[in-house]
Write a protein that holds these residues in place. Structure first.
Motif, PDB file in Angstrom:
ATOM      1  N   CYS A 200       2.313 -10.977  -3.218  1.00 39.16           N
ATOM      2  CA  CYS A 200       1.350 -10.291  -2.376  1.00 39.16           C
ATOM      3  C   CYS A 200       1.043  -9.033  -3.273  1.00 39.16           C
ATOM      4  O   CYS A 200       1.832  -8.272  -3.983  1.00 39.16           O
ATOM      5  CB  CYS A 200       2.217  -9.486  -1.226  1.00 39.16           C
ATOM      6  SG  CYS A 200       1.232  -8.302  -0.431  1.00 39.16           S
ATOM      7  N   CYS A 203       2.648  -5.500  -1.912  1.00 41.00           N
ATOM      8  CA  CYS A 203       4.163  -5.311  -1.944  1.00 41.00           C
ATOM      9  C   CYS A 203       4.825  -6.022  -3.095  1.00 41.00           C
ATOM     10  O   CYS A 203       5.854  -5.889  -3.091  1.00 41.00           O
ATOM     11  CB  CYS A 203       4.798  -5.570  -0.395  1.00 41.00           C
ATOM     12  SG  CYS A 203       4.882  -7.437  -0.162  1.00 41.00           S
ATOM     13  N   CYS A 224       1.419 -11.666   4.867  1.00 42.70           N
ATOM     14  CA  CYS A 224       2.568 -11.535   4.074  1.00 42.70           C
ATOM     15  C   CYS A 224       3.919 -11.410   4.802  1.00 42.70           C
ATOM     16  O   CYS A 224       3.977 -10.702   5.866  1.00 42.70           O
ATOM     17  CB  CYS A 224       2.480 -10.407   3.042  1.00 42.70           C
ATOM     18  SG  CYS A 224       3.886  -9.893   2.200  1.00 42.70           S
ATOM     19  N   CYS A 227       5.452  -7.566   3.971  1.00 36.10           N
ATOM     20  CA  CYS A 227       4.771  -6.415   4.598  1.00 36.10           C
ATOM     21  C   CYS A 227       3.830  -6.704   5.634  1.00 36.10           C
ATOM     22  O   CYS A 227       2.942  -5.662   6.330  1.00 36.10           O
ATOM     23  CB  CYS A 227       4.060  -5.612   3.320  1.00 36.10           C
ATOM     24  SG  CYS A 227       2.144  -6.673   2.631  1.00 36.10           S
TER      25      CYS A 227
END
Ligand SMILES: [Zn+2]
Length: 248
Positions: A200, A203, A224, A227
């Motif tokens: 990601c 994050c 994700c 996050c």
């Protein structure tokens, strides 16, 4: 890419533009004040120098009055010299004259010092005046630039807000709700890309292989795991395309 993802990416761009424009509009008064700060500072220095000059002139006038008093005393004693009868009186008067002359000399010396100080202060005033003029010109130019900037930022804000409203009208309410829910929880960033090695991009958590596989297809809404941001994938340019890019 699915039209849904496309719209959410666009929505994110518009939200960033709107946020940025609002921040710049809010900062405008502070930036105006900053533009004026050096001018105001120079003006204060000029005021201080002018006040010092005034004080100097006043002090000099006071000293000149003192000098006139001592001068008067010297003349008076000298007139009296012709009328004294005894040697003792003569010597006493002579002593008075010397004292008055010494006082006069000291005052005149101080007047001279004050005059020299006045020259220095006058030069400082001239310098401060030119600094005020320079900084005023700079501040005015900067404020004009800031004014133009504000107009264009306000126009950008209005355009982005209009585009956002029209985009929302074309987007499924369920997607908007999801987007806004994630945006609220994640500092305004609801959608981001997955990196080419499967992380990601915000994050930095590694996506599960199956999830990454789905994200790479860019045809469904995948979040994700860590996050909750909605993910999309930007494929590397195809070799043919990059060859074209290089030759143009
Ligand atoms: Zn994430």
């Amino acid at each position: 890419m699915s039209p849904d993802l496309d719209r959410l990416i666009r929505l994110q761009q518009l939200d960033s533009t709107i946020e940025d424009a609002r921040r710049r509009i809010a900062a405008h008064p502070r930036r105006l004040a900053e533009a004026d700060a050096r001018f105001i500072d120079a003006q204060q220095r000029l005021e201080t120098a002018r006040q010092r000059f005034k004080d100097n002139q006043e002090a000099r006038r006071g000293l000149e009055k003192d000098a006139a008093v001592f001068q008067g005393r010297v003349s008076k004693f000298k007139d009296q010299l012709s009328e004294v009868k005894t040697n003792r009186e003569y010597q006493a008067l002579q002593h008075e004259i010397e004292t008055a002359q010494r006082d006069l000399g000291a005052v005149e010396e101080t007047v001279l010092e004050q005059m020299m100080a006045a020259d220095v202060i006058a030069a400082e005033i001239k310098q401060a005046e030119s600094a005020v003029a320079t900084h005023r010109k700079e501040a005015d130019a900067e404020k004009t630039t800031l004014g133009h900037e504000l107009v264009s930022v306000e126009a950008a804000l209005m355009e982005a807000s209009r585009a956002r409203a029209s985009l929302l009208a074309r987007t499924e309410p369920r997607l908007i709700a999801l987007f806004e829910h994630v945006a609220r929880a994640r500092k305004g960033v609801a959608i981001c890309s997955a990196t080419r090695d499967g992380l990601c991009s915000v994050c930095h958590v590694r996506l599960r292989p199956q999830v990454f596989q789905l994200v790479r297809q860019n045809d469904s809404i995948i979040q994700c795991d860590s996050c909750q941001r909605i993910l999309y994938y930007v494929p590397p340019p195809a070799p043919a395309e990059s060859a074209v890019t290089h030759t143009t």
